[in-house]
Write an enzyme that holds these catalytic residues in place. Sequence first.
Site, PDB file in Angstrom:
ATOM      1  N   GLU A  90      20.605  27.252 -21.222  1.00 14.50           N
ATOM      2  CA  GLU A  90      20.290  28.640 -20.879  1.00 14.50           C
ATOM      3  C   GLU A  90      21.540  29.357 -20.372  1.00 14.50           C
ATOM      4  O   GLU A  90      21.788  30.517 -20.706  1.00 14.50           O
ATOM      5  CB  GLU A  90      19.211  28.692 -19.790  1.00 14.50           C
ATOM      6  CG  GLU A  90      17.858  28.124 -20.210  1.00 14.50           C
ATOM      7  CD  GLU A  90      17.736  26.631 -19.939  1.00 14.50           C
ATOM      8  OE1 GLU A  90      18.750  25.910 -20.028  1.00 14.50           O
ATOM      9  OE2 GLU A  90      16.618  26.185 -19.642  1.00 14.50           O
TER      10      GLU A  90
ATOM     11  N   GLU B 278      27.830  19.018 -21.362  1.00 12.22           N
ATOM     12  CA  GLU B 278      28.009  18.127 -20.207  1.00 12.22           C
ATOM     13  C   GLU B 278      29.484  17.834 -19.942  1.00 12.22           C
ATOM     14  O   GLU B 278      30.371  18.287 -20.681  1.00 12.22           O
ATOM     15  CB  GLU B 278      27.189  16.857 -20.433  1.00 12.22           C
ATOM     16  CG  GLU B 278      25.708  17.205 -20.537  1.00 12.22           C
ATOM     17  CD  GLU B 278      24.789  16.008 -20.627  1.00 12.22           C
ATOM     18  OE1 GLU B 278      25.271  14.872 -20.804  1.00 12.22           O
ATOM     19  OE2 GLU B 278      23.570  16.228 -20.522  1.00 12.22           O
TER      20      GLU B 278
ATOM     21  N   CYS C  88      23.791  23.969 -18.391  1.00 14.00           N
ATOM     22  CA  CYS C  88      22.532  24.008 -19.140  1.00 14.00           C
ATOM     23  C   CYS C  88      22.648  24.936 -20.347  1.00 14.00           C
ATOM     24  O   CYS C  88      23.470  25.861 -20.379  1.00 14.00           O
ATOM     25  CB  CYS C  88      21.411  24.521 -18.257  1.00 14.00           C
ATOM     26  SG  CYS C  88      20.833  23.337 -17.043  1.00 14.00           S
TER      27      CYS C  88
HETATM   28  N1  THU Z   1      19.241  20.975 -19.376  1.00 18.65           N
HETATM   29  C1  THU Z   1      19.325  22.207 -19.912  1.00 18.65           C
HETATM   30  O1  THU Z   1      20.175  22.461 -20.770  1.00 18.65           O
HETATM   31  N2  THU Z   1      18.441  23.171 -19.516  1.00 18.65           N
HETATM   32  C2  THU Z   1      17.472  22.975 -18.589  1.00 18.65           C
HETATM   33  O2  THU Z   1      16.837  23.933 -18.173  1.00 18.65           O
HETATM   34  C3  THU Z   1      17.192  21.621 -18.102  1.00 18.65           C
HETATM   35  C4  THU Z   1      18.276  20.630 -18.344  1.00 18.65           C
HETATM   36  C5  THU Z   1      20.217  19.959 -19.786  1.00 18.65           C
HETATM   37  C6  THU Z   1      21.324  19.811 -18.767  1.00 18.65           C
HETATM   38  C7  THU Z   1      21.775  18.398 -19.043  1.00 18.65           C
HETATM   39  O3  THU Z   1      22.761  18.424 -20.052  1.00 18.65           O
HETATM   40  C8  THU Z   1      20.561  17.691 -19.585  1.00 18.65           C
HETATM   41  O4  THU Z   1      19.625  18.702 -19.889  1.00 18.65           O
HETATM   42  C9  THU Z   1      19.926  16.712 -18.600  1.00 18.65           C
HETATM   43  O5  THU Z   1      19.716  17.312 -17.378  1.00 18.65           O
END
Ligand code: THU
Length: 311
Positions: free
Chosen positions: A235, A224, A233
């Site tokens: 992925e 983040e 994310c």
């Molecule tokens: N997040 C992911 O890493 N992958 C996803 O497919 C859904 C959301 C993370 C992004 C962010 O750091 C946190 O989850 C909240 O959205």
Amino acid sequence: MDYGARRVSALSRNVELKVRDPDPAATLARALALPGVRDEGEIRQRDTYFATTSGRLKLREEADARGARAHLIAYTRPDETAARASSYRLAPIAEPEALREALSSSLGALVVVDKRRRLLLWENVRVHLDEVDGLGSFAELEAVVEGGSDLTTEHERVAHLREQLELGEVVPGSYSDLLRDGPQVLLAAADAVMRNAYAAYSDFPVGAALRTPDGTVIAGASVENAAYPQGQCAEASAIGALVAAGHREISAVAVVAEKLDVCPPCGGCRQRLKEFARPETPVYLGRPGGPVHATTVGELLPLAFDEEALA
Ligand code: THU
């Protein structure tokens, strides 16, 4: 396994086929009814697969009513969805534990496949009715190639038995591939990397693990940022690492979140995964050892925008 009087050092060949078996009792009954079949009984087998630079290498340790044996087996096999020819070399091993330790510590052990095998012999075809830990029931036909055969007879016999035993759709790849492509190894990798996620603002750590066709597992965590839209994310992190390592194909995906039993990939990540995967590529959502929601890239992203749209 009874390798009979075959010269163990020589390169041997076989024609083989593997199917999932939804009704092993019925298949066994059909196999026992084959004219001229010999029932060799049940064998417990443990195959340890080692990391190699080419081909495959496994230590097979087995035990049946006649006693215990071990062989080192080096082989190559194309992954095809029809009966396939493979070649292999066998070396009898007197001290399997010592060899397993030596190879595990030098090459690395990739996966262990444990199974109960009922072995039947018909002509030169070995019929394997296998119960594989963690995978379920399978039937295999393995026609051992004699001399300089052009494989016609072997293919014919395999086709004949396939029909007689009413075997269904062929499963490509080995049990080791199926195990490694299954959810648990990937979920464990996603869970481990999730612990490194930087979730300073959402407090919602996520980990993703990707498998490539050669069995490599590549993981990434969510990252983040104080400028929220700059966050990434898990992925996306994993895909970046996969591409940086020289890969271009994803054969399986796992996503784990600390605070959600099943963390569905966000819309953007579905598109990112699709770029390197196929519609049938499995996506495992869950936690190691827990219930797994298994889906596919195609299910997650129907009517995807792709290179065809650009053309
Ligand atoms: N997040 C992911 O890493 N992958 C996803 O497919 C859904 C959301 C993370 C992004 C962010 O750091 C946190 O989850 C909240 O959205």
